[in-house]
Design an enzyme around this catalytic site. Structure first.
Site, mmCIF file in Angstrom:
data_model
loop_
_atom_site.group_PDB
_atom_site.id
_atom_site.type_symbol
_atom_site.label_atom_id
_atom_site.label_comp_id
_atom_site.label_asym_id
_atom_site.label_seq_id
_atom_site.Cartn_x
_atom_site.Cartn_y
_atom_site.Cartn_z
ATOM 1 N N SER A 463 0.834 -1.212 0.000
ATOM 2 C CA SER A 463 0.000 0.000 0.000
ATOM 3 C C SER A 463 0.863 1.255 0.000
ATOM 4 C CB SER A 463 -0.904 0.016 1.228
ATOM 5 O OG SER A 463 -1.841 -1.024 1.156
ATOM 6 N N GLY C 108 -6.872 0.358 7.734
ATOM 7 C CA GLY C 108 -6.024 -0.829 7.692
ATOM 8 C C GLY C 108 -4.822 -0.612 6.809
ATOM 9 N N CYS C 109 -4.302 -1.717 6.269
ATOM 10 C CA CYS C 109 -3.090 -1.615 5.462
ATOM 11 C C CYS C 109 -3.477 -1.395 4.013
ATOM 12 C CB CYS C 109 -2.260 -2.877 5.630
ATOM 13 S SG CYS C 109 -1.961 -3.261 7.353
ATOM 14 N N VAL C 110 -4.254 -0.355 3.766
ATOM 15 C CA VAL C 110 -4.713 -0.087 2.406
ATOM 16 C C VAL C 110 -4.428 1.350 2.010
ATOM 17 C CG1 VAL C 110 -6.526 -1.815 2.440
ATOM 18 C CG2 VAL C 110 -7.036 0.491 3.229
#
Lengths: 496, 250, 110
Positions: A463, C108-110
């Site tokens: 990400s 989150g991990c986004v």
């Protein structure tokens, strides 16, 4: 949107001249009562916050040998001063590991050592004040807990431990970080960082089955909550949601399909990451880890395998047995837990699955060692297996692989810039600047070997790079999952 | 006689503070639990491997070598020289003097120069390298001054203003038997001894704790085998009966 | 920082996401876009409406892949990819489009 300058890429790692305080403005949003309460933390600073903080520090010193030894042992030799990617990217001297540590060490010396009590100025001891707390909040949220400094310290002092302790103290007085704490609350409430409920997860997985069917003509399954499956796969929820993560998930499914091993995901433990690590809260870390044990027992699986997620793998590999073990109910022939790369690597070695490398001939690949996989875990039986096994998997899946400069990979790898609870938009400047050393190393292999893609095995890295690559003139889709390479190369039955 | 009594007292007190202070500190390190496995990896997977790792750290400063060649060079030079000089000094405390102590005498004498060069190099870096200057507090400079003072006064006695070394030996061997023998009152000797006693007093309260600390550093002394062997420690959060995660729903 | 639309003021969080999902109306989306210096055309609205429908059913924003597939079906396969979505929403379809649609930010991990 950007109100800062992206640093210039460098030929080799350059040590910047100090610019005092240039990053003191960088701080993430402070958590609110609603996000603090589910974790058992107060919602805001109470009147007696100083006493609480000092007492909490004392408690941690008594229960964490690392913290006690690290507080005492630093000789200020300077070995770590040029090792942190945030220092290299920002020039702020407080981002030198020892200077960051000293923000807590000064307070430790003042309240817990004789010289600090009687000669504070002499030994750099400081009173705990609101100003000090502000500095803590700012600079302990400029450490990604990547452990690079700990490799080089002659006493093995790990700033990550000190960052975790300080964040734990700050949470104990009600000064938490919104990003991490909101997410942990979602894990407790819904089961994963995203807040992805079971029906949405089910729908997403069904969609993936359709997609793979359309693409390959084969019924590759993405099972959820299937009792009696051989393997429970625990993967970051980003794998269900984001690009390029989801292509990695498709890769895992194809590997299981090709190997003929039954597997399942769990909606109870639909998240591999454990943000309890980031905030240094062992209580919360344990609680989050227990979900995995509960899911494994409930589903009656024999093995647990973790998907591509860096910090998750640290907690899984190093702590899961401690936090949620013993796992004597699982098949003793396999390590608990296993990494998906270990699993795939073994299948490749034994010839159970076949990869057609030429299908990745349009890619020239390099590999980013994720910090917590590199310096806080292992894969396979050999020390350093965490470097070998993912590369072996990549090399089995594609013909063109080139490593980045040796001083930027392996145990010396640079953090992506978004680890340790910093992958949030309110820290964008820090994230971009902290990525400088990695981006510079990438540029070098792009120029020398015409590398087109960088593969990684961490949801945060993926990400972070998707977001940061464009700042440095790369394309956002140049970051890919290792299992995306596997996914594209794997030979499935109907194609044979 | 006044000087003899004063220094006798000084050394008894300094030795007591040094031994008790250091012992308490070591006991504290040993007692404090290391709840989680945190070796910096790649790490050895066996106890034997950890002994080798610790050996290369303590004897060769392996991590420091990876970090910075200049700091390693000066630091290594200083520490090896200090070790030789300390061993050489055993001749003033042991009777009869063991052969190996006699044999290292010439090395020990020259080591004092290496010690001074090492300390001077470290101090120069502390003053001239911007990053290290930034992280230095007054005590870091004072510590170097103290060590340099000890080395230089020692060298002074070896080469310039000799002292009655057999009388010094009688004084110290006497102290160990709780007898008072007169200490020569040469100022350089008294300064040397005073600085050494100060160092002993400061040791358990200062960054000199890195010496015992390194052996207790979990990132260096833990075996990398968490999957094979369940690591447990006696800490509240670990042994407390856990509530199931679902109970956090409300 | 509250946001104004159609003469009314609405609460948002630090990053401009709507505090109460039920407050949402099309004027609000237009006002949010305007604050970012963007105009919403029908293609934007397709995305926003889909997000709201999906959220209604699943209580979460759709995965990027689910979104691209749905948009591909509605607007034609050449638009069913994340590049197109990034052209529409340069700060990221998941985050920017969610904001205009009144959805909470994906975490989150986004």
């Amino acid at each position: 949107m950007a109100n800062f300058e992206t640093p210039e890429l460098q030929e080799t790692v350059e040590i910047p001249a100090l610019k005092k305080g240039v990053m003191s403005h960088s701080r993430p949003f402070v958590s609110k009562e609603q996000f603090q309460a589910p974790l058992g933390f107060p919602g805001e600073l109470a009147d007696d916050w100083k006493d609480v903080a000092i007492a909490k520090l004392g408690e941690l010193l008594k229960t964490n040998r690392a913290l006690q030894v690290f507080m005492d042992s630093c000789v200020k030799c300077g070995a770590c001063t040029d090792k942190c990617h945030y220092f290299l990217g920002t020039s702020d001297p407080r981002n030198m590991p020892v200077a960051r540590q000293d923000l807590l060490r000064g307070v430790y010396r003042r309240y817990y050592t004789l010289p600090g009590k009687y000669f504070p100025k002499l030994v750099g001891a400081t009173d705990l004040t609101e100003e000090v707390m502000d500095q803590w909040y700012s600079y302990f949220h400029q450490c990604s807990e990547c452990r690079r400094c700990s490799v080089y310290c002659p006493y093995g002092i790990d700033t990550a431990e000190i960052t975790m302790a300080t964040r734990d103290i700050m949470n104990a007085v009600g000064k938490g970080q919104k990003y991490s704490n909101e997410i942990i609350g979602k894990v407790f409430k819904i089961g994963n960082n995203l807040g992805l409920p079971q029906p949405a997860l089910e729908d997403t997985l069904l969609g993936l089955e359709e997609d793979v069917k359309d693409e390959t003509g084969i019924d590759v399954r993405f099972p959820l909550d299937e009792k009696g499956a051989e393997v429970l796969v625990v993967t970051p929820s980003a794998d269900f949601f984001a690009e390029p993560h989801i292509d990695g998930l498709i890769g895992y499914a194809k590997v299981f399909h090709a190997a003929g091993i039954s597997w399942t995901l769990s909606s109870h433990a639909s998240e591999a990451a454990n943000f309890g690590l980031f905030i240094g809260s062992n209580e919360n870390m344990k609680k989050i880890a227990m979900r995995i044990r509960e899911a494994a027992l409930d589903l009656g699986v024999k093995r647990i395998i973790f998907g591509e997620c860096g910090h998750a793998w640290r907690v899984a590999y190093s702590y899961l047995n401690t936090l949620a073990g013993p796992f004597d109910f699982l098949d003793p022939r396999y390590p608990v837990p296993q990494h998906i790369c270990e699993f795939t690597h073994d299948l490749i070695q034994r010839g159970v699955i076949t990869l057609d490398k030429s299908r990745n001939d349009h890619r020239r690949v390099t590999f980013h060692d994720s910090c917590n996989v590199a310096r806080a875990s292992r894969m396979g039986d050999m020390p350093g297996g965490q470097f070998v096994i993912p590369r072996e998997v990549i090399k089995a899946a594609c013909n063109h692989f080139y490593d980045m400069a040796p001083e930027t990979i392996g145990e010396a790898t640079f953090c992506c810039g978004g680890g340790g609870g910093l992958l949030t938009d309110d820290l964008m400047e820090l994230r971009v600047k902290g990525a400088l050393p990695r981006m510079s190393a990438l540029k070098q292999v792009v120029e020398e070997h015409e590398v087109t893609h960088m593969a990684a095995i961490c949801a945060i890295c993926k990400s972070q790079f998707s977001k940061v690559l464009p700042y440095y003139g790369f394309q956002m889709d140049q970051i890919i999952s290792v299992h995306q390479l596997v996914s594209d190369a794997i030979v499935l039955d109907a194609q044979q | 006689m006044f000087v003899t009594v004063l220094f006798a007292l000084l050394f008894y007190v300094a030795t007591a503070i040094f031994l008790v202070g250091l012992g308490m500190r070591i006991a504290r390190y040993a007692r404090t639990p290391a709840p989680l496995k945190i070796p910096t990896t790649p790490a050895p997977t066996t106890r034997g491997g950890v002994v080798v790792r610790m050996g290369t750290e303590v004897l060769l400063f392996n991590s420091l070598f990876k970090a910075n060649k200049w700091i390693w060079l000066f630091g290594f030079m200083f520490h090896v020289a200090l070790a030789l000089v300390l061993l050489r000094h055993l001749r003033y405390f042991l009777d009869p003097v063991p052969t190996w102590v006699v044999l290292i005498q010439p090395f020990g004498m020259y080591a004092a120069f290496a010690m001074v060069i090492g300390l001077a190099g470290l101090w120069a870096r502390r003053v001239f390298v911007e990053r290290i200057r930034y992280i230095s507090s007054p005590s870091d400079h004072l510590m170097l001054a103290l060590l340099l003072g000890i080395a230089l006064t020692g060298l002074g006695m070896t080469y310039l203003w000799h002292t009655d070394i057999s009388a010094v030996k009688l004084f110290f061997t006497g102290l160990m038997r709780f007898e008072l023998n007169p200490l020569p009152t040469q100022p350089l000797l008294l300064l040397h001894l005073f600085l050494v006693a100060s160092l002993m007093v400061i040791f358990p309260f200062s960054k000199l704790l890195h010496a015992p600390g390194v052996f207790f550093s979990p990132t260096r002394n833990q075996v990398d085998n968490p999957r094979e062997k369940r690591h447990v420690a006696n800490v509240k959060w670990m042994i407390a009966v856990e509530k199931p995660a679902a109970s956090a729903d409300q | 920082m509250p946001i104004e639309a159609g003469g009314k003021t609405y609460e948002t969080d630090e990053e401009g996401y709507l505090a109460d999902l039920n407050d949402w109306n099309p004027d609000l989306a237009t006002a949010m876009a305007k604050a970012d210096g963007a105009d919403l055309d029908e293609n934007h609205w397709e995305v926003i409406n889909f997000l709201r429908e999906y959220y209604e059913e699943y209580q979460i924003a759709p995965a990027v892949r689910v979104l691209t597939k749905a948009i591909g079906k509605k607007l034609g396969p050449e638009k069913g990819n994340s590049k197109y979505l990034y052209e529409l929403f340069p700060y990221g379809p998941a985050k920017q489009a969610c904001k205009y649609a009144g959805l909470p930010k994906p975490t989150g991990c986004v």
